[in-house]
Design an enzyme around this catalytic site. Sequence first.
Site, mmCIF file in Angstrom:
data_model
loop_
_atom_site.group_PDB
_atom_site.id
_atom_site.type_symbol
_atom_site.label_atom_id
_atom_site.label_comp_id
_atom_site.label_asym_id
_atom_site.label_seq_id
_atom_site.Cartn_x
_atom_site.Cartn_y
_atom_site.Cartn_z
ATOM 1 N N LYS A 167 0.747 -1.354 -0.196
ATOM 2 C CA LYS A 167 -0.008 0.149 0.120
ATOM 3 C C LYS A 167 0.833 1.351 0.055
ATOM 4 C CE LYS A 167 -3.789 -0.534 2.167
ATOM 5 N NZ LYS A 167 -3.997 -1.192 3.585
ATOM 6 N N ARG A 186 -3.350 2.752 8.319
ATOM 7 C CA ARG A 186 -3.529 1.290 7.743
ATOM 8 C C ARG A 186 -2.244 0.572 7.785
ATOM 9 N NH1 ARG A 186 -8.122 1.764 4.239
ATOM 10 N NH2 ARG A 186 -8.784 3.969 3.991
ATOM 11 N N GLY A 190 -7.609 -7.919 4.500
ATOM 12 C CA GLY A 190 -8.577 -8.056 5.573
ATOM 13 C C GLY A 190 -7.901 -8.813 6.953
ATOM 14 N N MET A 215 -5.127 -7.692 8.833
ATOM 15 C CA MET A 215 -4.689 -6.973 9.565
ATOM 16 C C MET A 215 -5.808 -5.723 9.960
ATOM 17 S SD MET A 215 -0.795 -7.005 9.055
ATOM 18 C CE MET A 215 -0.856 -6.948 7.399
ATOM 19 N N ARG A 260 -3.668 -1.448 -6.880
ATOM 20 C CA ARG A 260 -2.801 -2.718 -7.018
ATOM 21 C C ARG A 260 -3.247 -3.541 -8.145
ATOM 22 N NH1 ARG A 260 -6.199 -4.993 -1.862
ATOM 23 N NH2 ARG A 260 -8.381 -5.144 -3.129
ATOM 24 N N HIS A 284 -9.075 -43.965 -12.431
ATOM 25 C CA HIS A 284 -9.324 -44.146 -13.783
ATOM 26 C C HIS A 284 -10.248 -43.093 -14.402
ATOM 27 C CE1 HIS A 284 -11.791 -45.983 -16.958
ATOM 28 N NE2 HIS A 284 -10.601 -46.569 -17.474
ATOM 29 N N ARG A 324 3.013 -48.797 -26.140
ATOM 30 C CA ARG A 324 3.667 -49.428 -25.211
ATOM 31 C C ARG A 324 2.872 -50.921 -25.228
ATOM 32 N NH1 ARG A 324 1.801 -47.611 -19.107
ATOM 33 N NH2 ARG A 324 0.069 -48.517 -19.863
ATOM 34 N N SER A 368 11.229 -43.442 -20.974
ATOM 35 C CA SER A 368 9.972 -42.740 -20.555
ATOM 36 C C SER A 368 9.695 -42.713 -19.140
ATOM 37 C CB SER A 368 8.732 -42.826 -21.493
ATOM 38 O OG SER A 368 7.748 -41.932 -21.106
ATOM 39 N N THR A 397 5.707 -41.792 -14.416
ATOM 40 C CA THR A 397 5.731 -41.334 -12.973
ATOM 41 C C THR A 397 4.630 -41.614 -11.916
ATOM 42 O OG1 THR A 397 5.382 -39.165 -13.603
ATOM 43 C CG2 THR A 397 7.518 -39.304 -13.126
ATOM 44 N N ASP A 412 3.367 -44.764 -11.584
ATOM 45 C CA ASP A 412 3.616 -45.853 -10.923
ATOM 46 C C ASP A 412 5.256 -45.634 -10.185
ATOM 47 O OD1 ASP A 412 2.187 -48.405 -11.300
ATOM 48 O OD2 ASP A 412 2.552 -48.255 -13.651
ATOM 49 N N CYS A 456 5.822 -39.861 -19.171
ATOM 50 C CA CYS A 456 4.456 -39.925 -19.709
ATOM 51 C C CYS A 456 3.334 -40.266 -18.358
ATOM 52 C CB CYS A 456 4.290 -41.087 -20.655
ATOM 53 S SG CYS A 456 4.873 -42.699 -20.118
ATOM 54 N N TYR A 461 11.231 -34.379 -23.694
ATOM 55 C CA TYR A 461 9.877 -33.893 -23.997
ATOM 56 C C TYR A 461 8.944 -34.198 -22.920
ATOM 57 C CZ TYR A 461 8.944 -38.788 -24.799
ATOM 58 O OH TYR A 461 9.008 -40.532 -24.718
HETATM 59 C C1 PEP Z 1 2.817 -44.522 -15.422
HETATM 60 O O1 PEP Z 1 3.055 -45.334 -14.665
HETATM 61 O O2 PEP Z 1 3.273 -43.300 -15.173
HETATM 62 C C2 PEP Z 1 2.249 -44.752 -16.780
HETATM 63 C C3 PEP Z 1 2.317 -43.681 -17.438
HETATM 64 O O3 PEP Z 1 1.814 -45.805 -16.895
HETATM 65 P P1 PEP Z 1 0.279 -46.258 -16.369
HETATM 66 O O4 PEP Z 1 -0.195 -44.969 -15.733
HETATM 67 O O5 PEP Z 1 -0.381 -46.676 -17.628
HETATM 68 O O6 PEP Z 1 0.683 -47.233 -15.337
HETATM 69 MG MG MG Z 2 2.580 -47.339 -15.489
#
Ligand code: PEP
Ligand code: MG
Length: 988
Positions: free
Chosen positions: A27, A97, A106, A108, A347, A469, A651, A797, A800, A802, A864, A884
């Site tokens: 302020k 103020r 809000g 203080m 602001r 899912h 895959r 790849s 992440t 799993d 992925c 990527y």
């Molecule tokens: C993962 O495990 O990150 C993955 C892309 O495979 P899925 O989700 O099909 O197990």
């Molecule tokens: Mg997986």
Amino acid sequence: MVQKRIYAFGGGKAEGNKDMKELLGGKGAGLAEMSNIGIPVPPGFTITTEVCTDYYRSGKRLPRGLDAEIRQALKRVGALTGKGLGDAKNPLLVSVRSGARVSMPGMMDTVLNLGLNDETVEALAARSGNPRFAWDSYRRFVAMFGDVVLGMKPERKEDRDPFEEILEHKKHARGVRFDSELPVEALRELVAEFKGEIQRRKGKAFPDDPFEQLLEAVAAVFRSWENDRAVAYRKMYGYPSDWGTAVTVQSMVFGNMGEDSGTGVAFTRNPATGDDEFYGEFLVNAQGEDVVAGTRTPQKIAELAARWPNIARQLEDVRRKLERHYRDMQDIEFTIEQGKLYVLQTRTGKRTGLAAVRIAVDLAADRLITKGEALQRIDPEALNHLLRPIFDADRKAAAVKEGRFLAKGLPAGPGAASGRLVFFANDAEAWRTRGETVVLARHETSPEDIRGMAAAEGFLTAFGGMTSHAALVARQMGKVAIVGCEALSFDYHARKMTVATEAGARTFSEGDSISIDGSTGEVLEGKLETRPSEVIQVLVEKSRDPADAPVYREFAEVMAWADDARRLKVRANADQPDQAAVSIAFGAQGIGLCRTEHMFFGEGKIGPMREMIVAETVEDRRAALAKLLPLQREDFRGIFLAMGPRPTTIRTLDPPLHEFLPQDEKGVASLAAATGKSVERIRARIEELHESNPMLGHRGCRLGISYPEITEMQARAIFEAACDAADQGVKVEPEVMIPLVGAKKELDDQAALVRQVADEVFRARGRKVKYLVGTMIEIPRGALTAAEIAKTAEFFSFGTNDLTQTTFGLSRDDTGPVLATYLQKDIWPGDPFVSIDRDGVGALMKIGVAGGRATNPGLKLGICGEHGGDPSSVAFCHEIGLDYVSCSPYRLPIARLAAAQAALRDRAAAPARPSKAAAKKVAARPGKAASSAKAAASAAAVRDGKRAKGRNGKVAAAAAVGIGAAIAGKSIAKATRRAAKALARRTR
Ligand code: PEP
Ligand code: MG
């Protein structure tokens, strides 16, 4: 040197400026800056945050000598206004103020109208010619002083504010409803009664000396830095307590001094749409709090010109000046006192995603900001606003008002959907075929539901988290979804859904209308109108001409700038030709994950798939696979043709086989008939295939190693389809990806098989297609032995989903109860299935990257898992040098922008400083600079990045808190039936 503790502003100049937020608070810095650029602000001064820190350090005492400095500063204000604090003829009234370096709305305290006493009130009455105004200001001040400075809050939960209570009595005694109906005499009485209450409760008199009032108020505002609200707020956003608050003392101006006075709030652009229009409201003869209280209906700012053309012109001037100066949309407060305009605050204005894009594009077009700055100003998640169908805001608010709000779940697929309730996937398909719009509501969804999910406008589930899912499919298909809405329960037999609402249980039948807001997680009863997004109309439905779609054009422009700036490539997780087409429309440079198992639920495939699974000999299995081969080949051909020359990662089969098997009697019977086996035998085989922990069982490459003929069939389908596409002149680049590899020998086994099949196909077809064989890194052992695995793999790849599951040892389908508690207790900063856990999962990824590249410096690296579409995870992938990210098609724009922001930040952090000429060039065209390694150190980009860093950090923190709150707010689900669990564990 003596530390400067007070900074003056007003009268066209100031001692501070906008870059001094740390010292003067947002302020104070804003007021100083406005003074410097000639915006009319009531004069005043700011006491620094350092004084606040000193105050606490010295046991809550104002530092010695401060009072003399305040007196000095007051003199300057007096000179500018011609008034004096406590002056019996022309009294100065001030506001006191708080103001931290970041906005803490809000949290203080503030004291207004300070300087009034029995003497000055008479002078104010005489000078304004309005005794009612003077006495009303006085009674408000005494109450505020009592509350804020003397701490006269309600003593128990049941108590009312002591001053409110006296006021209520007074109104009752005078037979009036509103404060504004009280006569001057009653206001005089109120002042005396308020003072009496102070004496009674505090044992001391209200201070009549204005200077004493001021010193006490300054100390009280400092104390409010440590009140419960402010402490909680700071904790939530991670702001350190030693920042302290500044205190701004400013001469009061009054919007309630007659018909030539007023007050208002305005945005320099429309905060909902981003339109370049002055957007706000004002009230004639009113104070700021009247606007907030909503007791009078304000007028639109556009109507101000009709009443006060001169003020309207000045305000327009202020608007332009502030925008040019701050180079961003501003949110201002103003007051008109007897025909004179004052701006009290400016602001950066909060805005919707839609407005964020439009404003950034417009400001860049006006060359107020660079394209790099424009990119940094848009929260990637906000792009969702541009893609999703949305509810009409007014209609939704009206529905909530009518009591149609039912429950809240996790907002898994943003957007709005409204339709008739169905509880089974095949009903969704059937109803859709006959032209109905449906919302599929279930305890949870499974891969079997995929076609019904495609037919539904949106899904609503009682079970599952952000990687369930339903959530995953929602993002992939761009559907609206709410998951984990635990207030829901289902009676599938009766085709009924019960919602536990605050007002009791409500039951809904199949066919009833329901509306879901996947951006907020709200479920509403009945139908609500939605609007499709312009971007979707142009890119996906292709039903709208871009020339006729301004929102789309802005979106496309931002995307083009982002593409120019980013280093990371983006790919899509897609497994159908239509998804591939959508992915390309959203800028995919390839497919990073085609989950072949999703294809087996398509037309005519689940039968032979089941035959293959229950086969008890290799011959029987091969016979069933032979039926699947042409179907898979067709799937792949469709994808290759849609993707053209872009690389496509396919895959091999991943989920445990029993997940494809029928659960119901009818399904078992028809499988028995198809295979010529008895129902008992089929049942026995299903039992045999049952696993206790299927996600850690016979799945991934383990399947292909046990049943090589499956991998063989899939590889054949891939290479034959690739040859078919090549025959049609499409140069394809398949990348065959083996899942769940934890040891080099696993990959050796499967890669050899794939290569052997490729050779056979190429020999038979008389042509070759370029291809790669690689692996997912999705279990810790894969990451830890990456150097070995990379001897065989041509790409990695990171899976992440799993990798997070196995690193944490936490089932991705059972996160709900754990997450709720862990987030509440601050054990985890956020859901690790949403944003990569950098310290654990991220550390494994770094090991994987280092190992892989040590063996093969040119190894292609991607991700992925669902994290590939999460902005903070995308930034991490940029930092660790992946090539990527691959994500659901509808998150591609988010990934593109997040990747661009990461690249811009990177460049900003680069140490070298280029020549001025180079910096200038980049400032004008940051996109081009982004693609040049040399320009990485550009001074302009350095500025862009530094600014963005703080902002993004805040956005990320806010997002984490948001998700945390959403999840923590849920009650924990009781264990569900075993069958439901089994279903939930199914293929992602
Ligand atoms: C993962 O495990 O990150 C993955 C892309 O495979 P899925 O989700 O099909 O197990
Ligand atoms: Mg997986």
